[in-house]
Motif scaffolding. Structure first.
Motif, short mmCIF file in Angstrom:
data_model
loop_
_atom_site.label_atom_id
_atom_site.label_comp_id
_atom_site.label_asym_id
_atom_site.label_seq_id
_atom_site.Cartn_x
_atom_site.Cartn_y
_atom_site.Cartn_z
N TYR A 34 0.83 -1.21 0.00
CA TYR A 34 0.00 0.00 0.00
C TYR A 34 0.87 1.26 0.00
N HIS A 51 2.13 1.62 -3.50
CA HIS A 51 1.00 1.99 -4.36
C HIS A 51 0.77 3.50 -4.30
N PRO A 72 -3.76 4.32 -11.60
CA PRO A 72 -4.15 3.19 -10.73
C PRO A 72 -4.66 1.98 -11.50
N ILE A 118 -1.94 -0.55 -12.30
CA ILE A 118 -1.21 -1.13 -11.17
C ILE A 118 -1.96 -2.37 -10.70
N VAL A 129 -2.34 -5.11 -7.90
CA VAL A 129 -2.01 -5.33 -6.49
C VAL A 129 -2.35 -6.77 -6.12
#
Length: 334
Positions: A40, A43, A54, A57, A59
């Motif tokens: 996080y 990020h 975003p 990306i 995760v």
């Protein structure tokens, strides 16, 4: 008569990232506490500092409700897609926070990261991906895991040790600080319990458990292993030397649990708003973490000499502009 001006390319560099955090392992004794926080943290840094979209990306954290658990198969699926979809000049970033470990293979000690299912992704896998980058695209790897130096097989070292001499000694940490390494003997015992094999060859266990999803280090004969290119665009920022631990720091008055390397890099970037080169970033982190009174670690940089002097996550090629980029952010190639 004026010379005709050449058209300037309006193509924007695509910036894509995969962020992986593994707190939970098949053997609960090996669990960590800060790897999700590390993801996080990175990020937020990618979006706010480097203006990553975003939507570009991915995760991957091992917690209930995650869209994709960070197993080796899922991680490699995303890496394969990112490499195959990349265009000339793109900036690719892979971040990992979790366990790492050295492994002995064909008489040599190599490096690997440990996904949530214990199926190793080795330095040869990362060499395979680096070798398939399109022209002028760069692939930056940041590994907050033990023994992560050398995680791109045979990549030149610019800061730190060029290779591993011997596995690190088991480090006993006082309190909740925990090395991000699974001891080799413990790892092999866990594999043997799962496979029922009495075989010292780690590859035999991993191939039985994971088949075609095992690392190419164990699936392919040595003459088919990927070889280093004369010049490549792989860039590795490792949290430690090849024979050294990295530390998962517990939550304290200064903040939540997290990897010492990740927290240090993020703090450096926050305090250094101007563009910073890969080499300068690693040397700053190395100076801070190497001087810790408890559990010092020494980050390393593996890449070409040219990429050592390139700006971290901001290297651009002629005619390829990054979104939100100013002229001073660019490091132009010949």
């Amino acid at each position: 008569m004026e010379a005709e001006k050449k058209p300037v390319s309006n193509k924007e560099v695509a910036k894509k990232a995969i962020l992986v955090g593994c707190n939970n392992y098949p053997n609960p004794k090996e669990n960590l506490s800060g790897c999700h926080n590390d993801v996080y943290n990175m990020h937020n840094t990618l979006i706010k500092r480097f203006r990553f979209d975003p939507k570009r990306i991915v995760v991957m954290v091992d917690k209930p409700g995650s869209k994709q658990m960070p197993t080796a198969a899922n991680i490699k699926k995303q890496l394969k897609k990112m490499i195959e979809d990349a265009d000339e000049g793109d900036r690719l970033f892979f971040y990992f926070s979790g366990h790492g470990m050295p492994i002995c293979h064909n008489g040599e000690i190599k490096q690997a990261i440990v996904p949530s299912d214990d199926n190793l992704i080795t330095c040869m896998d990362f060499r395979y991906y680096v070798n398939r980058l399109p022209k002028k695209a760069t692939f930056t790897i940041m590994a907050d895991s033990c023994c992560s130096g050398g995680l791109i097989d045979q990549e030149p070292v610019q800061v730190g040790q060029p290779y591993i001499v011997q596995p690190p000694k088991d480090q006993t940490c006082v309190g909740e600080n925990k090395p991000k390494m699974i001891p080799y003997e413990s790892y092999m015992a866990n594999l043997s319990a799962r496979t029922g094999l009495n075989d010292p060859d780690i590859g035999a266990h991993l191939f039985q458990l994971f088949g075609s999803e095992a690392s190419i280090m164990f699936r392919l004969p040595p003459d088919q292993h990927p070889k280093p290119l004369k010049i490549d665009q792989g860039i590795l920022l490792s949290g430690s030397e090849p024979s050294e631990d990295t530390i998962d720091d517990p939550a304290d008055k200064n903040g939540p649990a997290g990897g010492a390397f990740t927290k240090t890099v993020v703090a450096i970037l926050k305090g250094h708003p101007a563009p910073i080169t890969n080499k300068k970033l690693v040397n700053k982190a190395r100076g801070i973490l190497g001087n810790r009174k408890k559990y010092p670690q020494h980050p390393c940089l593996y890449c070409s000499s040219k990429n050592a002097d390139a700006v971290f996550l901001r290297k651009a090629s002629h005619g390829l502009a990054e979104i939100g980029e100013s002229s001073e952010d660019r490091v132009l190639e010949d």
